[in-house]
Structures are given as C-alpha cells and as structure tokens.
Design a protein around this motif. Structure first.
Motif, PDB file in Angstrom:
ATOM      1  N   HIS A 141       0.834  -1.209   0.000  1.00 26.88           N
ATOM      2  CA  HIS A 141       0.000   0.000   0.000  1.00 26.88           C
ATOM      3  C   HIS A 141       0.866   1.255   0.000  1.00 26.88           C
ATOM      4  O   HIS A 141       0.583   2.225  -0.716  1.00 26.88           O
ATOM      5  N   MET A 142       1.925   1.257   0.813  1.00 28.86           N
ATOM      6  CA  MET A 142       2.786   2.430   0.905  1.00 28.86           C
ATOM      7  C   MET A 142       3.495   2.691  -0.418  1.00 28.86           C
ATOM      8  O   MET A 142       3.561   3.828  -0.898  1.00 28.86           O
ATOM      9  N   GLN A 143       4.025   1.644  -1.032  1.00 32.01           N
ATOM     10  CA  GLN A 143       4.740   1.838  -2.291  1.00 32.01           C
ATOM     11  C   GLN A 143       3.784   2.191  -3.431  1.00 32.01           C
ATOM     12  O   GLN A 143       4.141   2.982  -4.308  1.00 32.01           O
ATOM     13  N   ASP A 144       2.583   1.631  -3.395  1.00 32.03           N
ATOM     14  CA  ASP A 144       1.592   2.031  -4.393  1.00 32.03           C
ATOM     15  C   ASP A 144       1.234   3.506  -4.238  1.00 32.03           C
ATOM     16  O   ASP A 144       0.750   4.138  -5.191  1.00 32.03           O
ATOM     17  N   ASN A 145       1.476   4.047  -3.039  1.00 30.03           N
ATOM     18  CA  ASN A 145       1.200   5.457  -2.770  1.00 30.03           C
ATOM     19  C   ASN A 145       2.487   6.280  -2.765  1.00 30.03           C
ATOM     20  O   ASN A 145       2.574   7.313  -2.105  1.00 30.03           O
ATOM     21  N   ARG A 146       3.510   5.766  -3.500  1.00 32.51           N
ATOM     22  CA  ARG A 146       4.745   6.503  -3.797  1.00 32.51           C
ATOM     23  C   ARG A 146       5.706   6.633  -2.619  1.00 32.51           C
ATOM     24  O   ARG A 146       6.533   7.548  -2.585  1.00 32.51           O
ATOM     25  N   GLN A 147       5.674   5.693  -1.685  1.00 28.70           N
ATOM     26  CA  GLN A 147       6.695   5.654  -0.643  1.00 28.70           C
ATOM     27  C   GLN A 147       7.996   5.171  -1.252  1.00 28.70           C
ATOM     28  O   GLN A 147       8.022   4.197  -2.025  1.00 28.70           O
ATOM     29  N   THR A 148       9.094   5.838  -0.921  1.00 26.30           N
ATOM     30  CA  THR A 148      10.415   5.424  -1.376  1.00 26.30           C
ATOM     31  C   THR A 148      11.401   5.547  -0.225  1.00 26.30           C
ATOM     32  O   THR A 148      11.188   6.325   0.716  1.00 26.30           O
TER      33      THR A 148
END
Length: 333
Positions: A141-148
């Motif tokens: 969920h975080m990476q789908d929401n552009r967490q890097t």
C-alpha cells in the motif's frame, strides 16, 4: 484420503465454551472447491483468543481453529487447482465464519486459495502467515502510494510482536532504513539483528502532542494505534505514508487534519483478512522474492503439534511467548 482426520475444534453451546482435538469427517467441514491435506498452520494472538474463548473471534460454532493454513491439494472441483498443488490461505474467514487450518484436512474456497509461490516452502509460508502478509500488504500500500527509501526512515511500532518483527525484516529487505519502536529494551539486539538501523524506546519518543512535530520519519508501519500513531502522523515527512494495522495500545486516535493538509501525509488502513485476490497474489510474490525476510530462522522460535496448542495459547495470552510459532499438522508435507 482417510475417512476420518483430527482437528482442533471450538464449541460454544449450552455446555459452555470448550475446545480440543476431535475426530471429524469431510462432511463436517465448511464447503469449498479445494480440499487440501494441511501440512502447517501458524499461531497468532487472534488464534489464542479464539481457542480460549477470551475474544469474540468466531461468528458461528462449532468451527476448527486456525486463521492460516498451507498444504497440498488432494481434490478440487476448480480446474485452476489439481491434486498435488502446494497452496496456502490466510484470513478470508478461516476460524471466523468457516473451518480453519488446525485440521489435517481443510476445504477452501478457490477464490481465496493461493498457489504457493516459488521461493517459499510450506513451512516458511506459515512462519510468515497472516503476520507477514499484513506487513507485506502495508508495504505494498505504501509503495503504491509513492513511498520510497529516499523519503527517510520507516518507523515500525510494536516491533517485538509477530507482525512488527516481520515488518522490520521485510521493510529492511525491500531497501528501507527501519527504526524499530518497542518498550522491550532487552530485545533491541534482536531487532538490530533483523536489520533495524535504530531501536527507540516507546516511552522516550518525546512526542509533544502538538498537531505538528519536527519531521523524523519518512513513513511508518504502526501496529499499536493511540497516541503513538498520532505522534507518527505529526512527525512524518511531506508526502510520506503511515500504514496502520493494529490497536495494541489503543483503538482511539486523537489528531488533527494538519499533517494531511500541510504535509500531505497519508494514513493507510491495512485490513488483511478480506484483501482482494489480486493484491494477495502480489504480496505473496514479493514475500517469496525481493521482500522475503532474511532472518526467518531467528523469527521462527517453535514448531509444535496440534495437541500442544492449548499450552501455547496460555503462554501467548500471558505474554510469555516470543517470535513466530508454527503448527505441524501432518507428519508428511
């Protein structure tokens, strides 16, 4: 397939709440297109609550316990699965609305039966279980929401719990700097061995309670809720994500909209039980490959037979257990 098999079955009727090993037949089980010979299950806090009656987990009775299971297909009416296929299932109503994984034979809906991905054994899949799936779903969920990783370190709360410790390993494996938060200082060496770059005492976090704190984290995976979750939201970097999956500290959340509208922080709910199949498959593929924990042997602390479940439930509810416990259902997997 034998006419009978063993299962850990839970009852609640006029004779009260009780659970134990029983002999069942296939017709005793909840319906499902895929019948498996179970090899392993796992033991979660939720299982302990269900098995002892200390939590209202089951919605119908009687049911077999166990919210996770992995094994081999022995019969299927769905063409997507054939005899001998290795499969797994976590959540999806197991030990809530349908019979769960503490049974030598389990019937599963094809919709929620996931082929075991290459890179995982059946036992490894159950060391991960719902706990590892939840941590992986949070990261997805975080990476789908552009967490890097460039946004900054990821704070993980409840880091010595099953979900938290797997989260430390999974997020580290995925390339993030992890700051583990726990009240158990005696476990800090363990968390560092899993990959935590820093370990923070939850009592010394120093959150002020103000609507906005100085930026400390690029994002967070929170397993506890309450004031700590509010503090994480207030101290997360612009456009970072805070994924929330638990309420070990409190189900309440006292915060303001300021982190959301000033820094663009995102609060993401992680509800693993009813996750859509396409997301399940994505998470399990990652967990078998680029997110596979590097320290499963440290996290896996015990393998036990069905008969020993009641004693482990007691230990878990009394706070005497640590790490992930796996149930060996059948002798041959």
């Amino acid at each position: 397939m034998s006419d009978t098999f063993r299962a850990f079955r839970i009852h609640h009727d006029d004779d009260g709440y009780r659970a134990g090993i029983e002999t069942l037949r296939l017709d005793d089980l909840s319906p499902g297109e895929v019948t498996i010979r179970a090899a392993y299950s796992s033991v979660n806090y939720k299982d302990a609550l269900a098995g002892t009656g200390q939590g209202k987990i089951l919605r119908t009775f009687p049911l077999n316990g166990g919210i996770d299971v992995a094994g081999h297909v022995i019969a299927s009416t769905d063409p997507a699965f054939k005899e001998g296929d290795a499969v797994l299932c976590t959540g999806c109503g197991l030990s809530e609305t349908r019979d769960g994984g503490y049974s030598e034979v389990v019937r599963l809906p094809a919709q929620w039966t996931i082929p075991l991905p290459a890179g995982l054994s059946l036992e490894e899949a159950m060391i991960l279980g719902t706990a590892g799936f939840t941590a992986g779903l949070a990261l997805l969920h975080m990476q789908d929401n552009r967490q890097t990783p460039e946004l900054g370190p990821i704070a993980i709360t409840g880091a010595t719990g099953g979900v938290g410790m797997l989260g430390v390993d999974i997020f580290t494996r995925a390339g993030y700097e992890v700051h583990a938060i726990s009240g158990k200082r005696e476990r800090f060496d363990f968390l560092q061995a899993l990959g935590a770059k820093a370990c923070l005492d939850r009592e010394a976090l120093g959150f002020s309670g103000k609507p906005m704190e100085s930026t400390r984290f690029g994002g967070a995976f929170d397993c506890v809720g309450g004031d700590i979750l509010a503090g994480l939201l207030a101290s997360t970097a612009p456009y970072g994500n805070v994924a929330c999956c638990g309420l070990a500290a409190s189900p309440k959340l006292s915060t303001t909209v300021m982190p959301f509208i000033i820094r663009g922080v995102n609060l993401l709910g992680v509800a693993s039980a009813g996750t859509a199949r396409d997301l399940r498959e994505r998470v399990w593929q990652h967990l078998a490959d680029d997110w596979k924990p590097a320290h499963l042997e440290r996290i896996h602390t015990r393998t036990l037979p069905l008969d020993e479940l009641p004693s482990l439930f007691e230990d878990m509810l009394a706070g005497r257990s640590f790490g992930r416990s796996v149930v060996r259902i059948t002798v041959s997997d």
